[in-house]
Design a protein around this motif. Structure first.
Motif, PDB file in Angstrom:
ATOM      1  N   GLY A  64       0.887  -1.206   0.051  1.00 46.80           N
ATOM      2  CA  GLY A  64       0.011   0.010   0.058  1.00 46.80           C
ATOM      3  C   GLY A  64       0.709   1.246   0.074  1.00 46.80           C
ATOM      4  O   GLY A  64       0.398   2.317   0.055  1.00 46.80           O
ATOM      5  N   GLY A  65       2.154   1.036  -0.010  1.00 48.13           N
ATOM      6  CA  GLY A  65       3.017   2.289  -0.048  1.00 48.13           C
ATOM      7  C   GLY A  65       2.988   3.190   1.112  1.00 48.13           C
ATOM      8  O   GLY A  65       2.328   2.905   2.135  1.00 48.13           O
ATOM      9  N   SER A  66       3.830   4.112   1.279  1.00 48.30           N
ATOM     10  CA  SER A  66       3.736   5.149   2.512  1.00 48.30           C
ATOM     11  C   SER A  66       2.526   5.757   2.490  1.00 48.30           C
ATOM     12  O   SER A  66       1.992   6.075   3.425  1.00 48.30           O
ATOM     13  CB  SER A  66       4.922   6.057   2.247  1.00 48.30           C
ATOM     14  OG  SER A  66       6.159   5.394   2.378  1.00 48.30           O
ATOM     15  N   ARG A  67       1.831   5.955   1.325  1.00 52.23           N
ATOM     16  CA  ARG A  67       0.684   6.483   1.397  1.00 52.23           C
ATOM     17  C   ARG A  67      -0.273   6.003   2.321  1.00 52.23           C
ATOM     18  O   ARG A  67      -1.420   6.437   2.842  1.00 52.23           O
ATOM     19  CB  ARG A  67      -0.172   6.846  -0.063  1.00 52.23           C
ATOM     20  CG  ARG A  67       0.692   7.868  -0.576  1.00 52.23           C
ATOM     21  CD  ARG A  67      -0.330   8.702  -1.358  1.00 52.23           C
ATOM     22  NE  ARG A  67      -0.028   9.691  -2.443  1.00 52.23           N
ATOM     23  CZ  ARG A  67      -0.273  10.911  -2.258  1.00 52.23           C
ATOM     24  NH1 ARG A  67      -1.047  11.399  -1.421  1.00 52.23           N
ATOM     25  NH2 ARG A  67       0.422  11.950  -3.197  1.00 52.23           N
ATOM     26  N   PHE A 100       0.096   6.831   5.673  1.00 56.34           N
ATOM     27  CA  PHE A 100      -0.522   8.118   6.168  1.00 56.34           C
ATOM     28  C   PHE A 100      -2.109   7.928   6.954  1.00 56.34           C
ATOM     29  O   PHE A 100      -2.209   8.660   7.912  1.00 56.34           O
ATOM     30  CB  PHE A 100      -0.911   9.036   4.747  1.00 56.34           C
ATOM     31  CG  PHE A 100       0.363   9.580   4.247  1.00 56.34           C
ATOM     32  CD1 PHE A 100       1.670   9.064   4.872  1.00 56.34           C
ATOM     33  CD2 PHE A 100       0.457  10.273   3.146  1.00 56.34           C
ATOM     34  CE1 PHE A 100       2.847   9.683   4.135  1.00 56.34           C
ATOM     35  CE2 PHE A 100       1.641  10.417   2.512  1.00 56.34           C
ATOM     36  CZ  PHE A 100       2.608  10.391   2.990  1.00 56.34           C
ATOM     37  N   THR A 143       8.434  14.201   8.691  1.00 55.23           N
ATOM     38  CA  THR A 143       9.137  13.601   7.392  1.00 55.23           C
ATOM     39  C   THR A 143      10.523  13.947   7.615  1.00 55.23           C
ATOM     40  O   THR A 143      10.992  15.025   7.493  1.00 55.23           O
ATOM     41  CB  THR A 143       8.324  14.146   6.001  1.00 55.23           C
ATOM     42  OG1 THR A 143       7.154  14.169   6.415  1.00 55.23           O
ATOM     43  CG2 THR A 143       8.688  13.540   4.969  1.00 55.23           C
ATOM     44  N   ASN A 182      12.871  13.270   5.499  1.00 52.33           N
ATOM     45  CA  ASN A 182      13.362  13.697   3.988  1.00 52.33           C
ATOM     46  C   ASN A 182      12.303  14.136   3.086  1.00 52.33           C
ATOM     47  O   ASN A 182      11.623  13.240   2.807  1.00 52.33           O
ATOM     48  CB  ASN A 182      14.478  12.886   3.359  1.00 52.33           C
ATOM     49  CG  ASN A 182      15.123  13.323   2.109  1.00 52.33           C
ATOM     50  OD1 ASN A 182      15.800  14.494   2.323  1.00 52.33           O
ATOM     51  ND2 ASN A 182      14.725  12.727   1.228  1.00 52.33           N
ATOM     52  N   THR A 217      11.103  14.789  -0.188  1.00 49.74           N
ATOM     53  CA  THR A 217      11.792  14.217  -1.297  1.00 49.74           C
ATOM     54  C   THR A 217      11.496  15.134  -2.407  1.00 49.74           C
ATOM     55  O   THR A 217      12.456  15.216  -3.487  1.00 49.74           O
ATOM     56  CB  THR A 217      10.998  13.000  -1.758  1.00 49.74           C
ATOM     57  OG1 THR A 217      10.633  12.126  -0.570  1.00 49.74           O
ATOM     58  CG2 THR A 217      11.903  12.157  -2.771  1.00 49.74           C
ATOM     59  N   ASP A 229       8.479   9.685   8.784  1.00 51.74           N
ATOM     60  CA  ASP A 229       8.381   9.016   7.187  1.00 51.74           C
ATOM     61  C   ASP A 229       9.805   9.141   6.618  1.00 51.74           C
ATOM     62  O   ASP A 229      10.453  10.194   6.376  1.00 51.74           O
ATOM     63  CB  ASP A 229       7.297   9.916   6.558  1.00 51.74           C
ATOM     64  CG  ASP A 229       7.331   9.449   5.156  1.00 51.74           C
ATOM     65  OD1 ASP A 229       8.189   8.628   4.606  1.00 51.74           O
ATOM     66  OD2 ASP A 229       6.727  10.241   4.310  1.00 51.74           O
ATOM     67  N   SER A 258      10.703   7.511   4.108  1.00 58.39           N
ATOM     68  CA  SER A 258      10.751   6.860   2.793  1.00 58.39           C
ATOM     69  C   SER A 258      11.740   7.072   1.496  1.00 58.39           C
ATOM     70  O   SER A 258      12.013   6.517   0.937  1.00 58.39           O
ATOM     71  CB  SER A 258       9.202   7.461   1.977  1.00 58.39           C
ATOM     72  OG  SER A 258       8.202   7.003   2.792  1.00 58.39           O
ATOM     73  N   SER A 259      12.168   8.434   1.873  1.00 58.43           N
ATOM     74  CA  SER A 259      13.332   8.559   0.944  1.00 58.43           C
ATOM     75  C   SER A 259      14.888   8.821   1.609  1.00 58.43           C
ATOM     76  O   SER A 259      15.573   9.234   0.834  1.00 58.43           O
ATOM     77  CB  SER A 259      12.991   9.969   0.209  1.00 58.43           C
ATOM     78  OG  SER A 259      12.487  11.127   0.992  1.00 58.43           O
ATOM     79  N   CYS A 287       8.723   3.437   2.227  1.00 56.47           N
ATOM     80  CA  CYS A 287       8.360   2.677   1.099  1.00 56.47           C
ATOM     81  C   CYS A 287       9.779   2.467   0.337  1.00 56.47           C
ATOM     82  O   CYS A 287      10.983   3.277   0.563  1.00 56.47           O
ATOM     83  CB  CYS A 287       7.465   3.437   0.335  1.00 56.47           C
ATOM     84  SG  CYS A 287       8.013   5.008  -0.372  1.00 56.47           S
ATOM     85  N   GLN A 323      10.923   1.941  -2.644  1.00 56.18           N
ATOM     86  CA  GLN A 323      11.430   2.076  -4.057  1.00 56.18           C
ATOM     87  C   GLN A 323      12.339   3.358  -4.145  1.00 56.18           C
ATOM     88  O   GLN A 323      12.601   3.823  -5.395  1.00 56.18           O
ATOM     89  CB  GLN A 323      10.179   2.313  -4.915  1.00 56.18           C
ATOM     90  CG  GLN A 323       9.265   3.619  -4.522  1.00 56.18           C
ATOM     91  CD  GLN A 323       8.423   3.308  -3.594  1.00 56.18           C
ATOM     92  OE1 GLN A 323       8.272   2.648  -3.080  1.00 56.18           O
ATOM     93  NE2 GLN A 323       7.106   4.372  -3.784  1.00 56.18           N
ATOM     94  N   LYS A 324      12.835   3.877  -3.221  1.00 59.97           N
ATOM     95  CA  LYS A 324      13.670   4.972  -3.374  1.00 59.97           C
ATOM     96  C   LYS A 324      15.145   4.741  -2.740  1.00 59.97           C
ATOM     97  O   LYS A 324      16.110   4.606  -3.531  1.00 59.97           O
ATOM     98  CB  LYS A 324      13.243   6.237  -2.615  1.00 59.97           C
ATOM     99  CG  LYS A 324      12.213   6.794  -3.300  1.00 59.97           C
ATOM    100  CD  LYS A 324      11.261   7.603  -2.239  1.00 59.97           C
ATOM    101  CE  LYS A 324       9.836   7.927  -2.753  1.00 59.97           C
ATOM    102  NZ  LYS A 324       9.659   8.663  -4.130  1.00 59.97           N
TER     103      LYS A 324
HETATM  104  C1  LIG Z   1       8.771  11.269   1.756  1.00 63.94           C
HETATM  105  C2  LIG Z   1       7.811  10.483   0.991  1.00 63.94           C
HETATM  106  N1  LIG Z   1       6.535  10.084   1.670  1.00 63.94           N
HETATM  107  C3  LIG Z   1       5.604   9.113   1.055  1.00 63.94           C
HETATM  108  C4  LIG Z   1       5.576   9.070  -0.433  1.00 63.94           C
HETATM  109  C5  LIG Z   1       4.467   8.247  -0.962  1.00 63.94           C
HETATM  110  O1  LIG Z   1       5.023   6.793  -1.140  1.00 63.94           O
HETATM  111  P1  LIG Z   1       4.128   5.823  -1.907  1.00 63.94           P
HETATM  112  O2  LIG Z   1       4.080   6.303  -3.529  1.00 63.94           O
HETATM  113  O3  LIG Z   1       4.824   4.501  -1.822  1.00 63.94           O
HETATM  114  O4  LIG Z   1       2.854   5.799  -1.343  1.00 63.94           O
HETATM  115  C6  LIG Z   1       6.871   9.468  -1.240  1.00 63.94           C
HETATM  116  C7  LIG Z   1       6.886   9.088  -2.393  1.00 63.94           C
HETATM  117  O5  LIG Z   1       7.312   9.738  -3.248  1.00 63.94           O
HETATM  118  C8  LIG Z   1       7.626  10.152  -0.123  1.00 63.94           C
HETATM  119  O6  LIG Z   1       8.773  10.521  -0.985  1.00 63.94           O
END
Ligand SMILES: Cc1ncc(COP(=O)(O)O)c(C=O)c1O
Length: 370
Positions: free
Chosen positions: A82-85, A88, A156, A158, A160, A180, A182-183, A201, A203-204
């Protein structure tokens, strides 16, 4: 570059913000294992998540992440989708307590996105918002309006899109800090014990799209209401060792390989951080030495090691910059569509040679176009 890879394909220096560059040795290992994992006879894509072979792979990924980040016994590592979203929403769904709002620190687009979802779940307070300075700097500790009674504080690490990064921890007393990453996960050592929940997530900086890692303090697992839809309750995933449903097996396997690369080839996160500081300095130095041409977005003490953001004098010159860079195989340098400008994402896997090539190009381009 490995001869077999360079002979077969031309790899560019890919500055994409995500999905992003992966370490070459990891890609080569995936390529070798793709038809059949050694001793298994099938690929990672074809085996059951409940097979002993996959359980070994998942356990090894977890063990490597545990030792890389020094994850204490007090915390659990979950591999979710479900990604970082989705985080949230899952974070406030699980962690908000009755009568105790959550504090959100807004340092850029992703912090704002996180807050936008959280308000749907309950009461949220903004502890700091960098809108007035176009999210070009981080708050000082004294600027944070933190509520000692908050359910948690969210930040957060970083941003992005804007390219601002916390390279230090904030002080929030007994309130669990949720971050968060994620990046920038794995870009530096992180004192995991100081956080209630860390999410990223992959993928970064940690692998392919498809898996989101959550590191959660075990006592916080008790907060979620059992009436939540099953997937959304952290406790279910912790109790089932991230096998409550079929996990993203391939992405977990690759994340394990990335963690192995960080440990065995880079030499750990302290080394990774110093490489990241060296790489980002190469680019920031060109920006600073040509301040009549390049305008950096972030203030110097808030600059990201991962996403270097800056502008050129006008949109036409920027267009010329992207085209000239692409000719040199320096790709995906356009800033996020919401802010424009240039963004060079230089995650862990971006080799020093790629950053050097970009820094040299930037200097030459400034000399030729001032
Ligand atoms: C800091 C950060 N948080 C959250 C997200 C969202 O991640 P996802 O697309 O996996 O839900 C991103 C994606 O670019 C991100 O850079």
């Amino acid at each position: 570059m490995n001869a077999s890879v360079s002979d077969a394909v031309q790899r560019v220096f890919n500055f994409s913000a995500g999905p992003a560059v992966l370490p070459l040795p990891v890609l080569e290992q995936i390529q070798r294992d793709m038809l059949a994992l050694p001793g298994v006879g099938s690929s990672i894509l074809e085996i059951s998540h409940r097979s002993p072979q996959f359980i070994d792979i998942a356990n090894e990924a977890k063990a490597r992440i545990t030792s890389l980040l020094n994850v204490p016994e007090t915390h659990d590592i979950l591999f979710l989708q479900g990604g970082s979203r989705l985080q949230f929403s899952m974070i406030p769904m699980n962690l908000l307590l009755e009568g105790q709002p959550a504090d959100y620190v807004l340092t850029g687009s992703w912090g704002k996105n996180a807050e936008k979802e959280a308000v749907k779940e309950g009461k949220v307070q903004v502890a700091w918002d960098g809108a007035d300075c176009s999210y070009n700097r981080l708050p000082k500790q004294s600027e944070l309006k933190l509520d000692p009674n908050a359910s948690f504080v969210h930040l957060t690490s970083n941003e992005t899109i804007e390219g601002v990064q916390f390279l230090h921890e904030i002080e929030a007393g007994d309130v669990p800090v949720v971050v968060d990453c994620s990046s920038d996960i794995f870009c530096r050592p992180l004192p995991v014990e100081r956080y209630g929940l860390i999410y990223a997530c992959a993928q970064k900086n940690a692998g392919p799209a498809g898996v989101t890692m959550v590191i959660i303090r075990k006592d916080l697992l008790q907060r979620g209401d059992a009436e939540l839809p099953g997937y959304l309750l952290y406790r279910n995933h912790a109790e089932a060792d991230s096998m409550w449903n079929t996990p993203p097996t391939f992405a977990i396997y690759v994340m394990g390989l990335v963690a192995k690369w960080l440990q065995e080839e880079i030499g750990g996160l302290t080394k990774m951080e110093s490489l990241n500081r060296e790489k980002s300095s190469l680019l920031y130095d060109v920006v600073d030495n040509n301040s009549d041409f390049y305008v950096g977005h972030a203030e110097a003490d808030s600059r990201s090691l991962m996403n270097v953001t800056f502008r050129l004098p006008n949109a036409d010159i920027e267009k010329k910059f992207f085209a000239a860079a692409a000719e040199l195989n320096l790709t995906n340098l356009k800033g996020h569509r919401s802010v424009g400008g240039v963004r060079a994402s230089i995650y862990n896997a971006m080799p020093m040679a790629g950053v050097r090539a970009l820094a040299d190009f930037m200097q030459q381009f400034a000399d030729d176009n001032k």
